[in-house]
Write an enzyme that holds these catalytic residues in place. Structure first.
Site, PDB file in Angstrom:
ATOM      1  N   ARG A 105       0.865  -1.172   0.000  1.00 50.81           N
ATOM      2  CA  ARG A 105       0.000   0.000   0.000  1.00 50.81           C
ATOM      3  C   ARG A 105       0.907   1.230   0.000  1.00 50.81           C
ATOM      4  NH1 ARG A 105      -2.228  -3.558   3.910  1.00 50.81           N
ATOM      5  NH2 ARG A 105      -4.336  -4.278   3.366  1.00 50.81           N
ATOM      6  N   HIS A 149      -2.641   2.397  -5.935  1.00 53.91           N
ATOM      7  CA  HIS A 149      -3.509   1.240  -5.695  1.00 53.91           C
ATOM      8  C   HIS A 149      -3.636   0.368  -6.941  1.00 53.91           C
ATOM      9  CE1 HIS A 149      -5.666  -0.499  -2.437  1.00 53.91           C
ATOM     10  NE2 HIS A 149      -6.764  -0.682  -3.143  1.00 53.91           N
ATOM     11  N   LYS A 197      -2.338  -2.365   7.564  1.00 54.00           N
ATOM     12  CA  LYS A 197      -3.760  -2.146   7.832  1.00 54.00           C
ATOM     13  C   LYS A 197      -4.193  -3.063   8.973  1.00 54.00           C
ATOM     14  CE  LYS A 197      -7.946  -1.195   5.238  1.00 54.00           C
ATOM     15  NZ  LYS A 197      -8.591  -1.245   3.928  1.00 54.00           N
ATOM     16  N   ARG A 231      -0.799  -1.986  -6.994  1.00 51.41           N
ATOM     17  CA  ARG A 231      -1.067  -3.062  -6.030  1.00 51.41           C
ATOM     18  C   ARG A 231      -2.036  -4.078  -6.643  1.00 51.41           C
ATOM     19  NH1 ARG A 231      -1.524  -4.468  -0.436  1.00 51.41           N
ATOM     20  NH2 ARG A 231      -3.654  -4.809   0.265  1.00 51.41           N
ATOM     21  N   HIS A 282      -4.251  -8.974   3.528  1.00 55.80           N
ATOM     22  CA  HIS A 282      -5.705  -9.015   3.693  1.00 55.80           C
ATOM     23  C   HIS A 282      -6.059  -9.911   4.879  1.00 55.80           C
ATOM     24  CE1 HIS A 282      -6.587  -7.956  -0.804  1.00 55.80           C
ATOM     25  NE2 HIS A 282      -6.373  -6.889  -0.065  1.00 55.80           N
ATOM     26  N   TYR A 337     -10.053 -10.812  -6.957  1.00 50.91           N
ATOM     27  CA  TYR A 337      -9.109 -10.915  -8.074  1.00 50.91           C
ATOM     28  C   TYR A 337      -9.389 -12.127  -8.955  1.00 50.91           C
ATOM     29  CZ  TYR A 337      -6.563  -7.242  -5.734  1.00 50.91           C
ATOM     30  OH  TYR A 337      -6.230  -6.055  -5.153  1.00 50.91           O
TER      31      TYR A 337
END
Length: 286
Positions: A135, A226, A160, A229, A252, A261
């Site tokens: 990120r 992004h 995150k 990414r 994640h 994805y």
């Protein structure tokens, strides 16, 4: 004047609460910003007032995603004030799941090729974003000490959700990092610093956006941090990398976040089946 002082105290205490809850600096900054707007306009900590505030933001053109972020901020504030029932009454708006837009491998190559050879820092920024799936905030917070040159890994600190994770660095990328550091003359602990400032502060996300916009324009490509990414994840999946590994690399918490994805590559899979044309000799003449 007194009201302004009280608001400042509330915001300061709320920021401390969020920090103790393990929220990232970026989340704390955004939550306190939206709360300050909520309080400045004289709203009370109730779900009814929150809905009025959200309706006003929507009328101003705020996206559903932005509204969702405001809801999260206000729910956290209500809980901070001990108003759990009011927090429960607030519902997150449904966000349509759109397919992430990724660049093609040819577009990534084109983007890198337009970066002048003497812009080593800028080239490395693009290579790291695409080659590791970081990120933009994680890239900017990366310190030199977070890179294990011997084993070829980098550690993302407080990603995150405040979680650390380890990402392998491909050997060619490791060589690029070493070449870049050999040319550095400052003593900043951060891997990337602002080139236009004397005190060499760490790189800001705003600068990364500006860099990508500049080179994207030269390459004739619209690109954001992004998107790089997304491109990392999509291209990894297209090359047969297990989705659970991609989940770990992206940081994640839930596999369902990464599974979007698999929809991105549906077109890629369809094209592959059509190219193979297995049934041509079986039903082609019918």
């Amino acid at each position: 004047m007194r009201e302004k002082t009280l608001r400042s105290e509330v915001l300061e205490e709320f920021a401390t609460y969020l920090e103790l809850e393990g929220k990232s600096k970026n989340t704390i900054r955004m939550y306190t910003y939206f709360l300050s707007k909520f309080l400045e306009e004289g709203y009370s900590p109730t779900a009814r007032d929150a809905l009025r505030f959200l309706a006003k933001l929507r009328a101003k053109g705020y996206s559903i995603r932005s509204i969702n972020l405001v809801v999260q901020a206000l729910k956290a504030y209500f809980k901070f004030e001990g108003l759990n029932e009011e927090a429960e009454r607030l519902r997150n708006p449904k966000i349509p799941k759109t397919l992430p837009k990724s660049l093609t491998e040819e577009e990534v190559k084109k983007l890198i090729e337009v970066i002048p050879k003497d812009k080593i820092r800028d080239r490395l920024i693009v290579l790291l974003l695409y080659g590791t799936g970081l990120r933009v905030s994680e890239l900017c917070n990366l310190k030199i000490e977070d890179i294990n040159f011997e084993k070829g890994f980098l550690t993302v600190r407080g990603g995150k959700g405040g979680k650390d994770r380890t990402i392998p660095i491909p050997q060619p990328l490791l060589t690029e990092i070493k070449n870049y550091l050999r040319r550095r003359t400052d003593d900043s602990p951060y891997l990337f610093v602002e080139s236009r400032r004397k005190n060499k502060e760490k790189l800001s996300p705003k600068t990364v956006w500006r860099i990508l916009k500049e080179y994207g324009r030269k390459a004739g490509i619209k690109v954001t941090p992004h998107q790089l990414r997304h491109s990392f994840a999509t291209h990894m999946l297209e090359r047969g990398i297990d989705i659970r590994i991609i989940q770990e690399l992206l940081g994640h918490a839930s596999l369902s976040t990464t599974q979007i994805y698999t929809r991105v590559t549906a077109k890629h899979l369809k094209e592959a089946v059509e190219r193979a044309n297995l049934l041509e000799n079986l039903i082609g003449g019918e």
